[in-house]
Scaffold this motif. Sequence first.
Motif, PDB file in Angstrom:
ATOM      1  N   ARG A 134       1.108  -1.250  -0.009  1.00 14.20           N
ATOM      2  CA  ARG A 134       0.385   0.269  -0.283  1.00 14.20           C
ATOM      3  C   ARG A 134       0.843   0.977  -0.127  1.00 14.20           C
ATOM      4  N   PRO A 135       0.866   2.477  -0.255  1.00 12.14           N
ATOM      5  CA  PRO A 135       1.117   3.487  -0.320  1.00 12.14           C
ATOM      6  C   PRO A 135       1.192   4.101   1.097  1.00 12.14           C
ATOM      7  N   ALA A 136       2.985   4.725   0.985  1.00 10.62           N
ATOM      8  CA  ALA A 136       3.074   4.694   2.523  1.00 10.62           C
ATOM      9  C   ALA A 136       2.264   6.032   3.123  1.00 10.62           C
ATOM     10  N   GLY A 137       2.069   7.050   1.801  1.00 11.98           N
ATOM     11  CA  GLY A 137       1.360   8.293   2.335  1.00 11.98           C
ATOM     12  C   GLY A 137       1.419   9.758   1.834  1.00 11.98           C
ATOM     13  N   VAL A 138       1.923  10.424   2.699  1.00 11.21           N
ATOM     14  CA  VAL A 138       2.633  11.728   1.680  1.00 11.21           C
ATOM     15  C   VAL A 138       3.599  11.660   1.792  1.00 11.21           C
ATOM     16  N   VAL A 139       4.450  12.037   0.263  1.00  6.91           N
ATOM     17  CA  VAL A 139       5.819  11.930   0.512  1.00  6.91           C
ATOM     18  C   VAL A 139       6.841  13.709   0.226  1.00  6.91           C
TER      19      VAL A 139
END
Length: 471
Positions: A134-139
């Motif tokens: 799953r995508p980690a979050g805000v980069v």
Amino acid sequence: MGTTLINGQWSDPGGHRDVRNPADGSVVGWVGYGGRAEATAAADAAAAAFPAWADTPARARADILSRAADLIRDRAEQIGPLLAKEAGKRLPEGIGELKFSAEYFQWFAEEARRPAGSVHPNEAGDRRHLSIRRPAGVVASLTPWNFPCSIQARKLAPALAAGCTVVARVSDKAPLAATEMIRCLQDAGLPPGVLNLVHGPAAEVTDAYLAHPAVRVVSFTGSTEVGRSIMAKASERVVRPLLELGGNAPFIVFEDADLDAAVEGAMLAKFRNTGQSCIGANRFLVHADVQQEFAGKLAAAVNAMSLGDGTADPVPDLGPCIDEARVRAVRSLVDEALAAGAKKITKDFALPGAAFAEPAILVDVPAHAGLAREEVFGPAAGIFSFRTEAEALALANSTEMGLAAYFYTRDQSRVWRIAEHLDNGIVGINNALPSVAFAPMGGTKQSGLGREGAAAGLEEFEEVRYLALGV
Ligand SMILES: NC(=O)c1ccc[n+]([C@@H]2O[C@H](COP(=O)([O-])OP(=O)(O)OC[C@H]3O[C@@H](n4cnc5c(N)ncnc54)[C@H](O)[C@@H]3O)[C@@H](O)[C@H]2O)c1
Ligand SMILES: O=C[C@H](O)CS(=O)(=O)O
């Protein structure tokens, strides 16, 4: 049209910051210059956009990235000259950087649709075990001035492909072309808030990004010194640091090398982007039996170089450095080596402006000299000799950096002996330009953490979630 992007809206908050051409000091353009408030608003927007973008089907994300790649390629002839002027690049290198940037969006558009996860061997009858990605979050995506577009691209492409949203900041020294590249992404259909860009004071904007609770990954490219400070700041909130830092590439020429190929490679590895490349050849390590011939050929090739504004016609072989401070830094290393007994084997050049550094090759450089130990990041280098493979490896691995290394030989057994014992993340073997979107690039030691490009580059922006499924 606005140069700051927050929640899908372009604006120019704060003051204007001019951007100048290092070749002649002329104003190339300007960017709106914000600060903490804009950075926090951008992170708020990225946080709000994350759930929907994370759940957007991979094919839909891929289609937007693919459209972005097409737009960047279509606009390369328009954005490339802007990049060449603001960063002092040769025009073909400016246009080429945009096309290389498009490759990242194309490759990760395809990678976004590849399977992501595993089914694990079942060792418990009442459960099934699997993991999903799953995508980690805000980069937070933070980049330098030397390849302002392609280095942003190799962060934005995998982050967006993974389903992350992004807050970006680019170097004040060359912000224009990267801004136009991000405009291509927005024009390709990114939903509001998925990608945000704020120009402003580096530490102020970066600190605001890293302080935001939604920021989970920071991808930074730049000097090791700044990278360490960002890693420390990231540690305060356990934000994942991806660091592409300084280099100090050895360029090794063995006695059996094709010397003409080695000299051609040396010219590319040393003088591409006026030597301002993290993977640029920093030290030439040449077997004693061929040092004189190699040095003579290399000096002749350097002496034939033309210097000038990278947008001139015909295009010169070498443009200016990013600024006069960079010229002073390079000249200081050369002057220190000469004062310590080194000899310059290339000619004296007439320099077309204050931001131009003289291309210089030196021999007899003492091991303690900065030219032998520090990242030059400009058009100068020393030649050092060795007699055995062990000596070559010891010299090559003798600095605290481990980004790129190069060696030329025709002995296939030696290829493996050397490649397996160089302490570097990237090794060019009879090849002086290893950079591609489909291979993992990054450094060891003080050159950084993590890899960019290839499937590894996508995984850096993902979380693995283990599912124990009762049956
Ligand atoms: N490993 C790689 O892939 C790679 C690629 C390009 C450049 N580099 C390295 O970057 C260096 C040259 O680039 P540079 O001069 O832009 O590097 P830099 O570290 O000075 O700046 C990099 C970025 O960080 C910002 N910055 C500067 N000080 C900061 C601070 N205190 N807090 C937050 N942000 C800050 C800058 O504005 C810029 O956007 C060289 O060492 C080169 O080797 C590495
Ligand atoms: O300056 C470092 C860049 O990453 C070089 S390249 O764009 O990877 O060739």
